[in-house]
Design an enzyme around this catalytic site. Structure first.
Site, PDB file in Angstrom:
ATOM      1  N   ASN A 149       0.837  -1.179   0.000  1.00 54.41           N
ATOM      2  CA  ASN A 149       0.000   0.000   0.000  1.00 54.41           C
ATOM      3  C   ASN A 149       0.885   1.246   0.000  1.00 54.41           C
ATOM      4  O   ASN A 149       2.115   1.139   0.009  1.00 54.41           O
ATOM      5  CB  ASN A 149      -0.991  -0.028   1.163  1.00 54.41           C
ATOM      6  N   GLN A 170     -28.695   2.033   5.303  1.00 57.18           N
ATOM      7  CA  GLN A 170     -30.108   2.070   5.714  1.00 57.18           C
ATOM      8  C   GLN A 170     -30.360   1.221   6.957  1.00 57.18           C
ATOM      9  O   GLN A 170     -31.458   1.263   7.514  1.00 57.18           O
ATOM     10  CB  GLN A 170     -31.008   1.593   4.572  1.00 57.18           C
ATOM     11  N   SER A 190     -23.567   6.221   6.813  1.00 59.01           N
ATOM     12  CA  SER A 190     -23.754   7.626   6.446  1.00 59.01           C
ATOM     13  C   SER A 190     -24.552   8.318   7.548  1.00 59.01           C
ATOM     14  O   SER A 190     -25.527   7.759   8.043  1.00 59.01           O
ATOM     15  CB  SER A 190     -24.513   7.696   5.117  1.00 59.01           C
ATOM     16  N   ALA A 191     -24.133   9.547   7.890  1.00 59.94           N
ATOM     17  CA  ALA A 191     -24.771  10.225   9.028  1.00 59.94           C
ATOM     18  C   ALA A 191     -26.170  10.753   8.725  1.00 59.94           C
ATOM     19  O   ALA A 191     -27.035  10.793   9.591  1.00 59.94           O
ATOM     20  CB  ALA A 191     -23.884  11.386   9.496  1.00 59.94           C
ATOM     21  N   HIS A 192     -26.407  11.147   7.457  1.00 59.01           N
ATOM     22  CA  HIS A 192     -27.666  11.870   7.208  1.00 59.01           C
ATOM     23  C   HIS A 192     -28.898  10.979   7.164  1.00 59.01           C
ATOM     24  O   HIS A 192     -30.019  11.471   7.058  1.00 59.01           O
ATOM     25  CB  HIS A 192     -27.561  12.761   5.967  1.00 59.01           C
ATOM     26  N   THR A 228      -8.575  17.542   5.064  1.00 57.20           N
ATOM     27  CA  THR A 228      -8.767  18.139   6.387  1.00 57.20           C
ATOM     28  C   THR A 228     -10.022  17.580   7.048  1.00 57.20           C
ATOM     29  O   THR A 228     -11.047  17.408   6.392  1.00 57.20           O
ATOM     30  CB  THR A 228      -8.897  19.673   6.241  1.00 57.20           C
ATOM     31  N   CYS A 320     -31.352   9.455  -5.594  1.00 60.80           N
ATOM     32  CA  CYS A 320     -30.129   9.593  -6.390  1.00 60.80           C
ATOM     33  C   CYS A 320     -30.451   9.372  -7.859  1.00 60.80           C
ATOM     34  O   CYS A 320     -29.749   9.824  -8.739  1.00 60.80           O
ATOM     35  CB  CYS A 320     -29.087   8.581  -5.956  1.00 60.80           C
TER      36      CYS A 320
HETATM   37  N1  PMP Z   1     -26.092   3.451  -0.021  1.00 64.52           N
HETATM   38  C1  PMP Z   1     -27.390   3.411   0.291  1.00 64.52           C
HETATM   39  C2  PMP Z   1     -28.024   2.097   0.583  1.00 64.52           C
HETATM   40  C3  PMP Z   1     -28.135   4.583   0.354  1.00 64.52           C
HETATM   41  O1  PMP Z   1     -29.439   4.539   0.679  1.00 64.52           O
HETATM   42  C4  PMP Z   1     -27.510   5.814   0.064  1.00 64.52           C
HETATM   43  C5  PMP Z   1     -28.311   7.101   0.066  1.00 64.52           C
HETATM   44  N2  PMP Z   1     -29.382   7.076  -0.870  1.00 64.52           N
HETATM   45  C6  PMP Z   1     -26.139   5.815  -0.257  1.00 64.52           C
HETATM   46  C7  PMP Z   1     -25.474   4.607  -0.287  1.00 64.52           C
HETATM   47  C8  PMP Z   1     -25.400   7.092  -0.545  1.00 64.52           C
HETATM   48  O2  PMP Z   1     -25.244   7.797   0.656  1.00 64.52           O
HETATM   49  P1  PMP Z   1     -24.520   9.200   0.747  1.00 64.52           P
HETATM   50  O3  PMP Z   1     -25.555  10.219   0.453  1.00 64.52           O
HETATM   51  O4  PMP Z   1     -24.034   9.303   2.166  1.00 64.52           O
HETATM   52  O5  PMP Z   1     -23.389   9.209  -0.223  1.00 64.52           O
END
Ligand code: PMP
Length: 382
Positions: A149, A170, A190-192, A228, A320
Site C-alpha cells: 500500500n 439504511q 452515512s450520518a444523514h 482536512t 439519487c
Molecule cells: N447506499 C445506500 C443504501 C443509500 O441509501 C444511500 C443514500 N441514498 C447511499 C449509499 C449514498 O449515501 P450518501 O448520500 O451518504 O453518499
C-alpha cells in the site's frame, strides 16, 4: 408538511444542530494541528469514532471517516480494482456502477451485499454470502497479495480468497448491527440517514484486510483518507449516534414505526384499487421504516407531484436516480415488471411521524390514484 422521505435524508435532529453550531464556534481549528485548539477538535473526532466503533462492535482504529456512503462504497470497490466483485442487483448505484467499471478477474474476490435495501426496506440474506466468501481458498500468489500500500505495508496481512463488504447505510439505527457477528470485513455508514448532517460518513475496515485509500495526499486517518477533518460534521454524526442510543432507536422503530408502516400498507391494499406492495412486511424480512407500493395505471412521478401539492413528501425509488426516466433497477430486479416499477412510491418514516400522518396520506391518496387511473391509457386489470 407530512415528511415521509426519511430514507432519502432524515431531518437534522435538534441536538445535532446545536452540537454542530457549538462546534463551529469552538472547534474551528484544523484537527491535525499540534496546537491546543487542534487537539481539542481531534479529541471530539475521536469521541465519535469510539462511539460508532462500540455501537457496531468494532475497534476505533477500524473506523475511517469519509464524506458519506458513496465515498465509503467507492473506496472498498476501488481497493479491489481488477479483482472479481460480486454484488446483488439491488445494491445502490455507488456499488453497482463502481463495480462494473473496476472489476476484473483476479483474486481475492469481493462480495458486496447490503443489509437493508433503500428502496423497499427489504432485509437481504448476508449470511449466505459471508459463508461463500469464507470458503474461497486464497491463491498461493496473486498480484494483489504482492502489492504494497502507499505507506509500504503489505496490502494483505490476512490471506484469504474472499472478503465481504456490506452497505449498512439504511440499517444503522433501524436494525441491530454487529460487524463481528455478521462476519464483515468492510461496512459502509452515512450520518444523514440517522438525523446527522449530509456529507459525513464512515467506513469500517477490519484490521488486516486489504485497503487502498481513495483519496491520497494527506496523513489523516492513518494515511487511509486524505483531507482536512470535517470536525463539525463528525461532531454532528456523533451527536446523532448518541441520540439513537439514548432513544433506543431500534426498539422505537420496531414498536412505533412498524405499526404506522403496516397500517399504511394495509389501508392502501384495502382502500386503493390496483395497489400492491413491493415490501415484504414480515418481521426480519424488512426494516420497519420503509414501505414501497405500486399503483396500477398510475405513474409514480405523477403520484409524487400530486402528494407534494397536498404537502405530503414521498419519493419514487431512490432520490439519487430522480430525474432518471428508467424504472428503478431495484424494483426491476425484484419484480421484473416495468409497469410495477414505474408506478411505485416509497414512503419512509422517521421517529417524528405519527398515525395522523398515515391518516392524512389516506385522506388524499385514494383520490389521487383514482384520478390518475381514469386518465391513464393503461387498462386496469379487473
Ligand atoms: N447506499 C445506500 C443504501 C443509500 O441509501 C444511500 C443514500 N441514498 C447511499 C449509499 C449514498 O449515501 P450518501 O448520500 O451518504 O453518499
Amino acid at each position: 408538511m407530512v415528511y415521509l422521505d426519511y430514507a432519502a435524508t432524515a431531518s437534522l435532529l435538534p441536538g445535532v444542530r446545536k452540537a454542530m453550531h457549538d462546534a463551529e464556534e469552538k472547534l474551528f481549528a484544523n484537527a491535525s494541528a499540534l496546537h491546543t485548539p487542534g487537539h481539542l477538535a481531534k479529541y471530539e473526532i475521536e469521541k465519535t469514532r469510539e462511539l460508532l466503533a462500540s455501537y457496531i462492535n468494532a475497534e476505533p482504529s477500524e473506523i475511517i471517516f469519509t464524506s458519506g456512503a458513496s465515498e465509503s462504497n467507492n473506496t472498498v470497490i476501488r481497493t479491489f480494482e481488477g479483482c472479481q466483485i460480486e454484488t446483488s442487483p439491488l445494491e445502490h448505484h455507488s456499488i453497482i456502477e463502481t463495480a462494473q467499471k473496476y472489476m476484473g478477474k483476479k483474486l481475492p474476490k469481493l462480495y458486496s451485499y447490503m443489509l437493508v435495501n433503500n428502496e423497499t426496506g427489504d432485509i437481504l440474506d448476508l449470511e449466505k454470502n459471508v459463508k461463500e466468501a469464507r470458503e474461497i481458498e486464497a491463491p498461493e500468489k496473486s498480484e494483489l497479495f504482492e502489492a504494497k500500500n502507499d505507506w509500504g505495508k503489505p496490502l494483505v496481512t490476512d490471506k484469504k480468497g474472499g472478503y465481504v463488504h456490506s452497505d449498512l447505510t439504511q440499517a444503522l439505527g433501524k436494525v441491530p448491527i454487529d460487524v463481528k457477528k455478521l462476519g464483515l470485513d468492510y461496512a459502509t455508514f452515512s450520518a444523514h440517514k440517522i438525523g446527522g448532517p449530509i456529507g459525513i460518513g464512515a467506513l469500517y475496515v477490519r484490521k488486516g484486510v486489504p485497503f487502498k485509500p481513495l483519496i491520497v495526499g494527506g496523513n489523516q486517518e492513518d494515511k487511509r483518507r486524505g483531507g482536512t477533518y470535517n470536525t463539525v460534521g463528525i461532531v454532528g454524526f456523533g451527536e446523532a449516534l448518541k441520540e439513537i442510543v439514548k432513544e433506543n432507536s431500534i426498539e422505537m422503530y420496531d414498536k412505533k414505526i412498524r405499526k404506522l408502516r403496516d397500517t399504511l400498507a394495509n389501508r392502501i391494499l384495502k382502500e386503493i384499487k390496483g395497489s400492491s406492495l413491493n415490501t415484504d412486511l414480515r418481521r426480519n424480512k424488512s426494516a420497519p421504516n420503509i414501505l414501497n407500493a405500486s399503483f396500477q395505471a398510475a405513474e409514480g412521478e405523477s403520484i409524487q407531484l400530486y402528494l407534494d401539492a397536498e404537502g405530503i413528501v414521498v419519493s419514487t425509488g431512490s432520490a439519487c436516480a430522480a430525474g432518471d426516466t428508467k424504472p428503478s433497477h431495484v424494483l426491476m430486479a425484484k419484480t421484473g415488471d416495468a409497469e410495477v416499477a414505474h408506478s411505485s412510491i416509497r414512503f419512509s418514516f422517521g421517529l417524528d411521524n405519527s398515525m395522523e400522518d398515515v391518516d392524512r396520506v389516506m385522506e388524499v391518496l385514494p383520490g389521487i390514484i383514482d384520478r390518475l387511473q381514469k386518465i391513464s391509457t393503461i387498462k386496469m386489470e379487473s
